[in-house]
Design an enzyme around this catalytic site. Structure first.
Site, PDB file in Angstrom:
ATOM      1  N   GLU A 124     -37.344  71.589  57.130  1.00 40.29           N
ATOM      2  CA  GLU A 124     -38.464  72.423  57.593  1.00 40.29           C
ATOM      3  C   GLU A 124     -38.030  73.707  58.293  1.00 40.29           C
ATOM      4  O   GLU A 124     -38.803  74.668  58.363  1.00 40.29           O
ATOM      5  CB  GLU A 124     -39.378  71.627  58.521  1.00 40.29           C
ATOM      6  CG  GLU A 124     -38.800  71.286  59.878  1.00 40.29           C
ATOM      7  CD  GLU A 124     -39.765  70.433  60.699  1.00 40.29           C
ATOM      8  OE1 GLU A 124     -40.115  70.863  61.808  1.00 40.29           O
ATOM      9  OE2 GLU A 124     -40.167  69.342  60.236  1.00 40.29           O
TER      10      GLU A 124
ATOM     11  N   ILE B 103     -45.153  57.430  72.221  1.00 38.09           N
ATOM     12  CA  ILE B 103     -46.008  57.625  71.057  1.00 38.09           C
ATOM     13  C   ILE B 103     -46.233  56.300  70.332  1.00 38.09           C
ATOM     14  O   ILE B 103     -47.362  55.957  69.967  1.00 38.09           O
ATOM     15  CB  ILE B 103     -45.401  58.668  70.103  1.00 38.09           C
ATOM     16  CG1 ILE B 103     -45.302  60.032  70.803  1.00 38.09           C
ATOM     17  CG2 ILE B 103     -46.215  58.779  68.825  1.00 38.09           C
ATOM     18  CD1 ILE B 103     -44.441  61.044  70.069  1.00 38.09           C
TER      19      ILE B 103
ATOM     20  N   ASP C 136     -45.451  64.536  58.561  1.00 36.89           N
ATOM     21  CA  ASP C 136     -45.746  65.736  59.355  1.00 36.89           C
ATOM     22  C   ASP C 136     -44.461  66.493  59.657  1.00 36.89           C
ATOM     23  O   ASP C 136     -44.510  67.589  60.207  1.00 36.89           O
ATOM     24  CB  ASP C 136     -46.449  65.355  60.661  1.00 36.89           C
ATOM     25  CG  ASP C 136     -46.885  66.572  61.464  1.00 36.89           C
ATOM     26  OD1 ASP C 136     -47.536  67.461  60.875  1.00 36.89           O
ATOM     27  OD2 ASP C 136     -46.554  66.655  62.664  1.00 36.89           O
TER      28      ASP C 136
ATOM     29  N   PRO D 299     -36.182  58.899  67.908  1.00 35.77           N
ATOM     30  CA  PRO D 299     -35.531  60.207  68.033  1.00 35.77           C
ATOM     31  C   PRO D 299     -34.490  60.398  66.934  1.00 35.77           C
ATOM     32  O   PRO D 299     -33.998  59.425  66.340  1.00 35.77           O
ATOM     33  CB  PRO D 299     -34.867  60.144  69.421  1.00 35.77           C
ATOM     34  CG  PRO D 299     -35.514  59.007  70.128  1.00 35.77           C
ATOM     35  CD  PRO D 299     -35.935  58.036  69.079  1.00 35.77           C
TER      36      PRO D 299
ATOM     37  N   HIS E 223     -45.813  69.960  60.488  1.00 31.90           N
ATOM     38  CA  HIS E 223     -45.433  69.734  61.885  1.00 31.90           C
ATOM     39  C   HIS E 223     -46.558  70.161  62.839  1.00 31.90           C
ATOM     40  O   HIS E 223     -46.345  70.907  63.788  1.00 31.90           O
ATOM     41  CB  HIS E 223     -44.145  70.489  62.220  1.00 31.90           C
ATOM     42  CG  HIS E 223     -43.346  69.835  63.307  1.00 31.90           C
ATOM     43  ND1 HIS E 223     -41.974  69.791  63.290  1.00 31.90           N
ATOM     44  CD2 HIS E 223     -43.721  69.200  64.441  1.00 31.90           C
ATOM     45  CE1 HIS E 223     -41.539  69.158  64.375  1.00 31.90           C
ATOM     46  NE2 HIS E 223     -42.593  68.787  65.080  1.00 31.90           N
TER      47      HIS E 223
ATOM     48  N   ASP F 241     -37.148  48.576  68.589  1.00 34.12           N
ATOM     49  CA  ASP F 241     -36.777  49.503  69.652  1.00 34.12           C
ATOM     50  C   ASP F 241     -35.604  48.907  70.419  1.00 34.12           C
ATOM     51  O   ASP F 241     -35.458  47.689  70.503  1.00 34.12           O
ATOM     52  CB  ASP F 241     -37.961  49.751  70.593  1.00 34.12           C
ATOM     53  CG  ASP F 241     -37.787  51.010  71.431  1.00 34.12           C
ATOM     54  OD1 ASP F 241     -38.278  52.072  70.998  1.00 34.12           O
ATOM     55  OD2 ASP F 241     -37.137  50.949  72.489  1.00 34.12           O
TER      56      ASP F 241
ATOM     57  N   ARG G 208     -39.094  62.871  63.491  1.00 31.22           N
ATOM     58  CA  ARG G 208     -38.143  63.920  63.140  1.00 31.22           C
ATOM     59  C   ARG G 208     -37.806  63.792  61.658  1.00 31.22           C
ATOM     60  O   ARG G 208     -37.564  62.697  61.151  1.00 31.22           O
ATOM     61  CB  ARG G 208     -36.859  63.813  63.987  1.00 31.22           C
ATOM     62  CG  ARG G 208     -37.020  64.339  65.401  1.00 31.22           C
ATOM     63  CD  ARG G 208     -37.175  65.857  65.386  1.00 31.22           C
ATOM     64  NE  ARG G 208     -37.352  66.427  66.711  1.00 31.22           N
ATOM     65  CZ  ARG G 208     -38.520  66.699  67.272  1.00 31.22           C
ATOM     66  NH1 ARG G 208     -39.641  66.394  66.633  1.00 31.22           N
ATOM     67  NH2 ARG G 208     -38.589  67.263  68.460  1.00 31.22           N
TER      68      ARG G 208
END
Length: 328
Positions: A263, A154, A258, A206, A295, A173, A234
């Protein structure tokens, strides 16, 4: 193969049916998988679950006792899965890590553009016959520095989109990608450097023990004053209480979400008749410079078709005694 699908949202069932084409006997349930709903899987060799389902050790043990041997997570994230417990039981687990990185990346850009040009306020004013422009001065993306935290599938797509807007790109990363350096000029830096230099930060890492509340008071305090923060990864990666403090102080200029750490039990359901009991969520909604969606980043026709095809491919492989793609 008999398959039980938990958290089966009505809009995704036609995509699953089309991909399945009658090859497997599929039973859909709208309920989430919990220790109370496990008996619904009785007689199924495989179950398919979504991000809000409970895959803790006790639930996995109950699935095994009911005869389930395969579990497919219809999502990229697997933070809700107790993988050591699954492996001890002998459960075969798989997920769908790259069903449509474009859907998520494009949604992040949609949030960003809407915030940059005050589209929510503009729409509200227009519908009230208020055509003033005083409070709608925005900013351009061209020339802005964007920090991407988690440059996987992504994040790489997002880098390509924002490169097209003329942004300078920073990335953080564990596995830097030289191809992205060469293609988009993306520069890999550490998190403090990224926060200090970026006008816009987008989270795509993640959720793990190491990234839980990764963006809390400390990192939010290192952002450039007035920076934009986006989270389409997340919810737990962002400490929402800390974000509220940064919004109140003005340190955080815009917030696009989002996903939300609270949630579960809120998103994916109609609560129009229910009082809003989550005070943190309610506080977020009071800010004009916060834009939230429930989401829905993955919610495109293309992504739903890809998810369904990947799920059925896993059932096909397991039914033939073969390993599924992306087993965990």
């Amino acid at each position: 193969m008999n398959v039980t699908v938990f958290s089966a949202l009505a809009f995704e069932q036609p995509f699953l049916d089309q991909a399945n084409a009658g090859r497997h006997a599929v039973q859909y349930y709208a309920q989430c998988l919990t220790d109370q709903t496990v008996p619904l899987a009785q007689g199924a060799a495989a179950v398919s679950v979504f991000g809000s389902d409970d895959l803790s050790a006790p639930v996995l043990a109950q699935l095994w006792a009911h005869g389930v041997r395969y579990v497919l997570v219809r999502a990229a994230g697997t933070d809700q899965v107790d993988l050591p417990a699954a492996h001890r039981l002998g459960l075969r687990m798989a997920h769908v890590p790259d069903y449509s990185p474009h859907a998520i990346a494009e949604h992040a850009v949609a949030l960003l553009l809407a915030l940059a040009r005050h589209l929510r306020r503009a729409d509200q004013q227009l519908r009230a016959n208020d055509f003033r422009l005083d409070k709608l001065i925005g900013f351009e993306l061209r020339g802005k520095t964007v920090g991407i935290v988690g440059v996987g599938h992504i994040g790489a797509v997002l880098a390509g989109i924002l490169h097209g807007f003329g942004c300078r790109l920073l990335g953080q990363d564990l596995r830097p990608d030289d191809a992205l350096r060469q293609r988009y000029g993306l520069e890999y830096v550490d998190l403090p450097t990224l926060c200090a230099q970026a006008d816009i930060v987008s989270l795509h890492t993640p959720l793990t023990a190491a990234t839980q509340h990764l963006f809390g008071d400390e990192l939010l305090g290192q952002l450039k004053p007035g920076a934009v923060l986006l989270n389409t990864g997340r919810g737990g990666v962002l400490d929402t209480a800390a974000a509220l403090r940064a919004l109140a102080s003005g340190q955080l200029g815009y917030l696009g979400l989002d996903v939300y750490e609270g949630e579960q039990g809120l998103f994916f359901a109609d609560h129009t008749r229910d009082p809003l009991r989550d005070a943190t969520f309610a506080k977020l909604l009071t800010y004009d410079n916060v834009l939230m969606t429930a989401h829905q980043g993955y919610l495109t026709r293309e992504a739903l078709a890809s998810l369904a095809a990947a799920a059925v491919a896993a059932f096909d492989a397991w039914g033939q005694g073969q390993p599924a793609a992306h087993e965990l």
